[in-house]
Design a protein around this motif. Sequence first.
Motif, PDB file in Angstrom:
ATOM      1  N   ALA A 100      -6.456  -3.497   2.666  1.00 15.30           N
ATOM      2  CA  ALA A 100      -5.207  -4.115   3.465  1.00 15.30           C
ATOM      3  C   ALA A 100      -5.762  -5.418   4.324  1.00 15.30           C
ATOM      4  CB  ALA A 100      -4.809  -3.286   4.440  1.00 15.30           C
ATOM      5  N   ASP A 101      -6.929  -5.238   4.926  1.00 14.45           N
ATOM      6  CA  ASP A 101      -7.669  -6.472   5.720  1.00 14.45           C
ATOM      7  C   ASP A 101      -7.649  -7.645   4.759  1.00 14.45           C
ATOM      8  OD1 ASP A 101      -7.307  -4.886   7.935  1.00 14.45           O
ATOM      9  OD2 ASP A 101      -9.465  -4.359   8.007  1.00 14.45           O
ATOM     10  N   GLY A 150      -8.750   2.160   2.160  1.00 11.33           N
ATOM     11  CA  GLY A 150      -7.565   1.344   2.219  1.00 11.33           C
ATOM     12  C   GLY A 150      -7.410   0.433   3.354  1.00 11.33           C
ATOM     13  N   LYS A 151      -7.830   0.531   4.473  1.00 10.53           N
ATOM     14  CA  LYS A 151      -8.029  -0.497   5.442  1.00 10.53           C
ATOM     15  C   LYS A 151      -8.664  -1.712   5.142  1.00 10.53           C
ATOM     16  CE  LYS A 151      -7.861   3.003   9.192  1.00 10.53           C
ATOM     17  NZ  LYS A 151      -8.706   3.646  10.216  1.00 10.53           N
ATOM     18  N   ASP A 160      -3.596  -5.809  -1.284  1.00  9.93           N
ATOM     19  CA  ASP A 160      -2.912  -4.670  -1.575  1.00  9.93           C
ATOM     20  C   ASP A 160      -2.199  -4.589  -3.079  1.00  9.93           C
ATOM     21  OD1 ASP A 160      -2.828  -5.318   1.453  1.00  9.93           O
ATOM     22  OD2 ASP A 160      -2.458  -2.938   1.156  1.00  9.93           O
ATOM     23  N   SER A 161      -1.689  -5.884  -3.395  1.00  8.34           N
ATOM     24  CA  SER A 161      -0.940  -5.969  -4.581  1.00  8.34           C
ATOM     25  C   SER A 161      -1.798  -5.993  -6.029  1.00  8.34           C
ATOM     26  CB  SER A 161      -0.346  -7.447  -4.794  1.00  8.34           C
ATOM     27  OG  SER A 161      -1.499  -8.754  -4.569  1.00  8.34           O
ATOM     28  N   GLU A 218      -4.885  -0.501  -5.896  1.00 12.98           N
ATOM     29  CA  GLU A 218      -4.448   0.846  -5.170  1.00 12.98           C
ATOM     30  C   GLU A 218      -5.614   1.779  -5.003  1.00 12.98           C
ATOM     31  OE1 GLU A 218      -0.902   3.998  -6.700  1.00 12.98           O
ATOM     32  OE2 GLU A 218      -1.516   2.445  -8.127  1.00 12.98           O
ATOM     33  N   GLY A 231      -6.052  -8.527   2.233  1.00 12.79           N
ATOM     34  CA  GLY A 231      -4.818  -8.651   1.544  1.00 12.79           C
ATOM     35  C   GLY A 231      -4.765  -8.793   0.265  1.00 12.79           C
TER      36      GLY A 231
END
Length: 221
Positions: free
Chosen positions: A80-81, A76-77, A85-86, A89, A83
Amino acid sequence: MFDAISGNYDGLNRVISFGIDIKWRNRVVAILKKKNPNKILDIATGTGDLAINLVKTGAEQIIGLDISRGMLEIGGKKVADKGLDSTIEMILGDSENLQFEDHAFDAVTVAFGVRNFENLEKGLAEIYRVLKPSGTFVVLETSVPTKFPFKQGYWFYTKNILPLIGKLFSKDRSAYTYLAESASVFPHGQAFNNILGKIGFIAMENKPQTFGVASIYVATK
């Protein structure tokens, strides 16, 4: 066990495979890119390496599923790092009891995970269920070389070197002893294709990688 080694998992994969696992994942991505999938499920996603690479297929939605919270936290990190996330999942789930409706995905992938299914056929049947008709299933998994001297070298490496590397880097020799043993007993090659056929898959292909130490399997629903 996977929670315990999650922090060192990515680095150890690079060391254990001499970095070749990156090339193998890229080949999985290349196979799926030709299929133009819109929605992909990456089972046993671990820290998300393959899920992140699958963005290159152009898919609008990628779900990375794993049973290890520790692995998902790391993954997950990373998502996110970057970019992502969209698009990606990361969710907790059991590969043998998938929480998705029938015919939900254009493609399903598993990298170094099917050998960890408690019940292989049940897990494969669940994958078959959630795939759309004509959907693609791609597996990247370790296999055992059959030709001299690669076969002998493989056995020496997995029995002696792999557990030692695991102990040195993660302080958990048992985890990497398990990984070596699970790879050695997994039904690879035609034996795995036979199981896929039994589940209902068609057009199975087996693509050995790097002298046979890994294989990419491609099958269709």
